[in-house]
Design an enzyme around this catalytic site. Structure first.
Site, short mmCIF file in Angstrom:
data_model
loop_
_atom_site.label_atom_id
_atom_site.label_comp_id
_atom_site.label_asym_id
_atom_site.label_seq_id
_atom_site.Cartn_x
_atom_site.Cartn_y
_atom_site.Cartn_z
N ASP A 52 0.83 -1.20 0.00
CA ASP A 52 0.00 0.00 0.00
C ASP A 52 0.87 1.26 0.00
O ASP A 52 1.97 1.26 -0.56
CB ASP A 52 -0.98 -0.06 1.19
CG ASP A 52 -0.26 -0.27 2.52
OD1 ASP A 52 0.88 0.25 2.71
OD2 ASP A 52 -0.81 -0.96 3.40
N SER A 53 0.39 2.32 0.60
CA SER A 53 1.11 3.60 0.55
C SER A 53 2.49 3.53 1.20
O SER A 53 3.39 4.29 0.84
CB SER A 53 0.29 4.70 1.22
OG SER A 53 -0.03 4.32 2.54
N ILE A 54 2.64 2.64 2.17
CA ILE A 54 3.95 2.56 2.85
C ILE A 54 4.99 2.01 1.86
O ILE A 54 6.14 2.44 1.85
CB ILE A 54 3.86 1.70 4.13
CG1 ILE A 54 2.78 2.27 5.07
CG2 ILE A 54 5.21 1.66 4.84
CD1 ILE A 54 2.45 1.38 6.26
N HIS A 70 2.24 6.29 8.54
CA HIS A 70 3.31 6.23 7.54
C HIS A 70 4.67 6.43 8.20
O HIS A 70 4.77 7.05 9.25
CB HIS A 70 3.07 7.28 6.46
CG HIS A 70 1.80 7.03 5.70
ND1 HIS A 70 0.63 7.67 6.00
CD2 HIS A 70 1.53 6.17 4.68
CE1 HIS A 70 -0.32 7.23 5.17
NE2 HIS A 70 0.19 6.31 4.37
#
Lengths: 260, 260
Positions: free
Chosen positions: A20-22, A214
């Site tokens: 995902d965004s990480i 994050h």
């Protein structure tokens, strides 16, 4: 292809980062260290580190695109692959990213055992969701106009446990990133959950999570060290310094002889 | 492929970095900023930044492997490509990496106009060799047991001029990296050559070149800014924030519906 005649193309095998965004943010150096950049530097001339991170995606989104992100093994293979989902599945029920624990378990198991991966037989590294810091996530949500609470530390921990179970069941080396972050913050098993608002704010945990979810540079460094450790322990034949370079060193590389 | 059935694979187009050790090291963050990592972060979910840097290679080595590093355009295209050679061609005559000025000109022209590139029609960015700092290169060579002088600032400048000519002749936007570094060091056209041992050691130039040839973080930052500037000026349709993401944002991404 037709224009260029028979191709002598030599591709590099891949180190695929799926998450995902990480994962999507893993080439960012703005805080001083990018996880994916460090891996690509380690594997330069040996493997291409390919970022398939998708901000906001949960395992349902991931499963839906899995066969679209796995290349046919025509020119090269996926040798190593991280699978790192759960941070979004774990948002609270009723919110659009939420995936139930049972569905998370099924999706994650389906991803890591999926037939589309078999043609590559990649060495997989499953990564658990990280802990969150409710103080920071709630502050961040408020700043972004999200009134409803999105995540809790306790709920995320349930997804961590499921990821560990999936890894055990499918016999896939799993980075317990949750535990690595919590250990860094001084937490031990059995103690009240750090990151939870019933506990005092923990500055060490906060130092890993820039908005409570994050990663800072330090968070990515821990992730990097954990992933490297799995490679050393489980896939030593794929350590960066074990793999040969694909094209030869300049001292022995062939040269083009121009007709001067 | 056969096992997985008809492939629905969606590859990302490429931003290919082709060069010598300065390119090879472009994901290194150890001094704080990696050129290639910054590009890959800019283009995440849009283009894969692929490092084809080969330490020690000159244009003769490069030309020999060119068709082996250019993929058939089956699944994806090379949209952007840097070509950055000359630092090794410019080593002094008699040394194994040396390529004559005339051969450098021919090789570089052949690379940037090569038919194997045509199937992709990539937007090319030619980069001149950087200046060197003789104080630092000679110290570094001594430390590594190389007694013979390898490079001079004046000789390198001749290769820079040829790279600029090749860029003009082939009508390819060219980063005058030599000039960007020299301008940073305070040098102006017509002044005695900085980096040359007949001049006092220049600390600003030295701050860009960690061993007199390879880049520090600050050197890579200048390179990054120059490359981005060429994209903005010449290829605005390929700016990172102009390109669409390949897979949809999570809010609209399709989900896998599991049979619970």
């Amino acid at each position: 292809m037709a224009n260029a005649g028979p191709s002598s193309f030599v591709d590099y095998d891949k180190f695929l980062l799926f998450g995902d965004s990480i994962t999507q943010g893993a080439f960012d150096q703005s805080s001083g260290f990018g996880f994916a950049a460090a891996l690509q530097h380690d594997y330069v001339r040996k493997l291409d580190v390919i970022n398939r991170g998708f901000s906001g995606y949960n395992t349902s989104h991931a499963l839906r695109i899995l066969s679209s992100i796995i290349q046919p093994p025509t020119h090269s293979q996926i040798k190593l692959m991280t699978v790192f989902f759960g941070a979004n599945d774990a948002v609270l029920e009723g919110l659009p990213q939420h995936v139930s624990l049972q569905e998370y378990r099924t999706n994650l198991h389906t991803i890591v055992t999926h037939e589309v991966l078999q043609s590559h037989n990649p060495k997989l590294i499953l990564i658990t969701p990280p802990p969150i810091c409710e103080y920071k996530t709630q502050e961040h949500d408020r700043e972004n106009g999200r009134i409803q609470k999105q995540r809790t530390a306790a709920r995320t921990k349930e997804y961590v446990d499921v990821a560990l179970e999936v890894g055990r069941e499918a016999n896939i080396p799993t980075v317990n990133l949750w535990n690595a972050f919590m250990a860094y913050a001084g937490w031990s098993e059995g103690e009240p959950l750090l990151g939870c608002k019933t506990q005092p704010k923990n500055e060490s945990l906060g130092a890993l999570l820039r908005d409570g979810l994050h990663f800072t540079s330090k968070g990515y460094e821990i992730m990097y060290n954990e992933v490297i450790e799995v490679i050393i322990q489980h896939y030593p034949e794929l350590k960066a310094n074990t793999l040969p370079s694909i094209f030869p060193a300049w001292e022995v590389a062939p040269k083009y002889e121009s007709s001067k």
